[in-house]
Scaffold this motif. Structure first.
Motif, PDB file in Angstrom:
ATOM      1  N   UNK A  35       0.867  -1.236  -0.005  1.00 45.83           N
ATOM      2  CA  UNK A  35      -0.153   0.199  -0.150  1.00 45.83           C
ATOM      3  C   UNK A  35       1.018   1.228   0.194  1.00 45.83           C
ATOM      4  N   UNK A  36       0.321   2.374  -0.301  1.00 41.64           N
ATOM      5  CA  UNK A  36       0.808   3.691  -0.209  1.00 41.64           C
ATOM      6  C   UNK A  36       0.169   4.206   1.263  1.00 41.64           C
ATOM      7  N   UNK A  37       0.452   5.320   1.641  1.00 43.43           N
ATOM      8  CA  UNK A  37       0.003   6.012   2.748  1.00 43.43           C
ATOM      9  C   UNK A  37      -1.501   6.357   2.681  1.00 43.43           C
ATOM     10  N   UNK A  38      -2.000   6.770   1.525  1.00 48.58           N
ATOM     11  CA  UNK A  38      -3.268   7.068   1.251  1.00 48.58           C
ATOM     12  C   UNK A  38      -4.015   6.156   0.304  1.00 48.58           C
ATOM     13  N   UNK A  39      -3.819   4.860   0.367  1.00 51.99           N
ATOM     14  CA  UNK A  39      -4.069   4.112  -0.778  1.00 51.99           C
ATOM     15  C   UNK A  39      -5.762   3.558  -0.531  1.00 51.99           C
ATOM     16  N   UNK A  40      -6.173   3.892   0.563  1.00 50.61           N
ATOM     17  CA  UNK A  40      -7.430   3.493   1.038  1.00 50.61           C
ATOM     18  C   UNK A  40      -8.687   4.598   0.623  1.00 50.61           C
ATOM     19  N   UNK A  41      -8.112   5.911   0.201  1.00 51.80           N
ATOM     20  CA  UNK A  41      -8.900   7.084   0.013  1.00 51.80           C
ATOM     21  C   UNK A  41      -9.195   7.087  -1.491  1.00 51.80           C
ATOM     22  N   UNK A  42     -10.488   6.743  -1.860  1.00 51.00           N
ATOM     23  CA  UNK A  42     -11.047   6.681  -3.500  1.00 51.00           C
ATOM     24  C   UNK A  42     -10.754   8.274  -4.029  1.00 51.00           C
ATOM     25  N   UNK A  43     -10.991   9.068  -3.169  1.00 56.34           N
ATOM     26  CA  UNK A  43     -10.737  10.592  -3.927  1.00 56.34           C
ATOM     27  C   UNK A  43      -9.480  10.799  -4.118  1.00 56.34           C
ATOM     28  N   UNK A  45      -6.646   9.728  -6.113  1.00 55.39           N
ATOM     29  CA  UNK A  45      -6.393   8.687  -7.081  1.00 55.39           C
ATOM     30  C   UNK A  45      -4.928   9.112  -7.980  1.00 55.39           C
ATOM     31  N   UNK A  46      -4.686  10.279  -7.834  1.00 54.22           N
ATOM     32  CA  UNK A  46      -3.533  10.838  -8.579  1.00 54.22           C
ATOM     33  C   UNK A  46      -2.223  10.059  -7.803  1.00 54.22           C
ATOM     34  N   UNK A  47      -1.430   9.573  -8.670  1.00 49.39           N
ATOM     35  CA  UNK A  47      -0.284   8.830  -8.130  1.00 49.39           C
ATOM     36  C   UNK A  47       0.623   9.853  -7.615  1.00 49.39           C
ATOM     37  N   UNK A  48       0.793  11.001  -8.120  1.00 51.45           N
ATOM     38  CA  UNK A  48       1.609  11.810  -7.670  1.00 51.45           C
ATOM     39  C   UNK A  48       1.136  12.418  -6.169  1.00 51.45           C
ATOM     40  N   UNK A  49       0.019  12.539  -5.774  1.00 52.40           N
ATOM     41  CA  UNK A  49      -0.445  12.593  -4.453  1.00 52.40           C
ATOM     42  C   UNK A  49      -0.020  11.525  -3.706  1.00 52.40           C
ATOM     43  N   UNK A  50      -0.305  10.458  -4.006  1.00 54.38           N
ATOM     44  CA  UNK A  50       0.172   9.191  -3.187  1.00 54.38           C
ATOM     45  C   UNK A  50       1.665   9.256  -2.876  1.00 54.38           C
ATOM     46  N   UNK A  51       2.531   9.491  -3.898  1.00 54.26           N
ATOM     47  CA  UNK A  51       3.826   9.520  -3.728  1.00 54.26           C
ATOM     48  C   UNK A  51       4.242  10.936  -2.685  1.00 54.26           C
ATOM     49  N   UNK A  52       3.549  11.807  -2.739  1.00 62.61           N
ATOM     50  CA  UNK A  52       3.791  12.970  -1.983  1.00 62.61           C
ATOM     51  C   UNK A  52       3.500  12.827  -0.654  1.00 62.61           C
ATOM     52  N   UNK A  53       2.394  11.979  -0.318  1.00 67.75           N
ATOM     53  CA  UNK A  53       2.117  11.646   1.080  1.00 67.75           C
ATOM     54  C   UNK A  53       2.993  10.653   1.699  1.00 67.75           C
ATOM     55  N   UNK A  54       3.499   9.863   0.756  1.00 71.35           N
ATOM     56  CA  UNK A  54       4.534   8.979   1.431  1.00 71.35           C
ATOM     57  C   UNK A  54       6.081   9.612   1.786  1.00 71.35           C
ATOM     58  N   UNK A 238      13.066  12.624 -10.636  1.00 70.51           N
ATOM     59  CA  UNK A 238      13.543  11.713 -11.296  1.00 70.51           C
ATOM     60  C   UNK A 238      13.984  10.638 -10.449  1.00 70.51           C
ATOM     61  N   UNK A 239      13.422   9.466 -10.183  1.00 69.02           N
ATOM     62  CA  UNK A 239      13.584   8.594  -9.146  1.00 69.02           C
ATOM     63  C   UNK A 239      14.513   7.283  -9.681  1.00 69.02           C
ATOM     64  N   UNK A 240      15.543   7.536  -9.490  1.00 62.96           N
ATOM     65  CA  UNK A 240      16.696   6.486  -9.532  1.00 62.96           C
ATOM     66  C   UNK A 240      17.676   7.073  -8.474  1.00 62.96           C
ATOM     67  N   UNK A 241      18.297   5.790  -8.048  1.00 65.55           N
ATOM     68  CA  UNK A 241      19.435   6.272  -7.062  1.00 65.55           C
ATOM     69  C   UNK A 241      18.899   5.996  -5.489  1.00 65.55           C
ATOM     70  N   UNK A 242      19.821   6.361  -4.513  1.00 65.00           N
ATOM     71  CA  UNK A 242      19.326   6.274  -3.244  1.00 65.00           C
ATOM     72  C   UNK A 242      18.248   7.077  -2.796  1.00 65.00           C
ATOM     73  N   UNK A 243      17.850   8.156  -3.459  1.00 65.97           N
ATOM     74  CA  UNK A 243      17.100   9.123  -2.951  1.00 65.97           C
ATOM     75  C   UNK A 243      15.800   8.648  -3.591  1.00 65.97           C
ATOM     76  N   UNK A 244      15.356   7.795  -4.347  1.00 62.34           N
ATOM     77  CA  UNK A 244      14.221   7.484  -5.053  1.00 62.34           C
ATOM     78  C   UNK A 244      12.957   7.086  -3.748  1.00 62.34           C
ATOM     79  N   UNK A 245      13.398   6.470  -2.973  1.00 58.87           N
ATOM     80  CA  UNK A 245      12.391   5.994  -1.925  1.00 58.87           C
ATOM     81  C   UNK A 245      11.154   5.260  -2.648  1.00 58.87           C
ATOM     82  N   UNK A 246      10.029   5.848  -2.204  1.00 57.60           N
ATOM     83  CA  UNK A 246       8.819   5.088  -2.383  1.00 57.60           C
ATOM     84  C   UNK A 246       8.537   5.233  -3.760  1.00 57.60           C
ATOM     85  N   UNK A 247       9.115   6.310  -4.613  1.00 57.60           N
ATOM     86  CA  UNK A 247       8.991   6.615  -5.992  1.00 57.60           C
ATOM     87  C   UNK A 247       9.590   5.575  -6.712  1.00 57.60           C
TER      88      UNK A 247
END
Length: 255
Positions: A35-43, A45-54, A238-247
């Protein structure tokens, strides 16, 4: 000026909470990808917001860990006191288990932000199992340890406990930022970036699109380091390398 007698315990409690958050982020968000932090919230749906919350969640854990490390160092004069090791260990377990209990009550059930597993028919069973293993068991161990009588002398247990907690936090922080799959390059484009502009930029780099969703693109490139050039073409991250994290750990099927 000496630190208060309970200062090491408060700092260990903060470190236990941070370690609980890092553990969830590393295991559930990145390794298992349940899961992501906000995976349970139907409203949401934008993956960028999910990644921001993580990312904000991990930032909070870093702040708690930093506060705990600073407090633990400032209270170093109390490390050699009798029972210091018991205080540090039980407080860390209390924070670790307490985090998982709070996460289950608030995030899983009251607010519905996410469940431990979002892809199963009966998420409650997974919630309860995770709560028991990583919430109730550490809390029980913390209470048992706290009730043990302290040794007559410090014996170095406090210093060993402080060193172990500090090392755990210093290792968990970087691990929480590591991507799960470094073979892919993931790019977040700014809202409003036109698809034609993105495709033109990817074509110049000879990048192959594996999937794209909500402005997040998974790419495969012969020379991944060139992906940083996408920052000049509307990319925010750009998500590559040790700082990519959840992305770097995000895995979705194309749609």
């Amino acid at each position: 000026m000496s630190a208060p007698a309970n200062a090491p315990g408060r700092s260990a409690l903060l470190l236990g909470i941070a370690l609980g958050g890092f553990f969830d982020g590393i295991v559930l968000h990145q390794i298992l990808q349940w899961h992501h932090l906000l995976s349970g919230l139907e409203r949401v749906r934008d993956l960028r917001l999910q990644l921001l919350a993580d990312g904000m969640f991990h930032a909070l854990m870093y702040l708690l860990a930093l506060a705990g490390l600073v407090g633990l160092w400032r209270a170093r004069g109390a490390w050699d006191e009798p029972g210091a090791g018991r205080v540090l260990g039980s407080a860390a377990l209390l924070g670790f288990g307490g985090w998982h209990v709070l996460d289950a009550l608030l995030s899983h059930w009251l607010l519905g932000l996410h469940r431990v597993r979002m892809d199963v028919a009966d998420p409650l069973a997974w919630d309860l199992g995770w709560l028991a293993a990583f919430g109730l068991v550490p809390l029980a161990l913390a209470l048992w340890w706290r009730r043990r009588p302290p040794p007559p002398k410090g014996g170095g247990a406090g210093r060993r406990g402080a060193a172990a907690l500090g090392l755990a936090a210093l290792l968990a922080g970087p691990l929480a930022a590591l991507p799960a799959d470094t073979d892919q390059v993931l790019v977040v484009f700014a809202p409003g970036t036109r698809g034609a502009r993105a495709f033109d930029a990817l074509a110049r780099l000879d990048a192959r699109v594996l999937w794209a969703r909500d402005g997040v693109w998974a790419l495969q490139m012969d020379q991944p380091r060139q992906a940083w050039g996408l920052l000049a073409d509307g990319a925010l991250l750009v998500g590559r390398g040790p700082l990519a994290g959840c992305l770097g750990a995000t895995r979705f099927a194309p749609r």
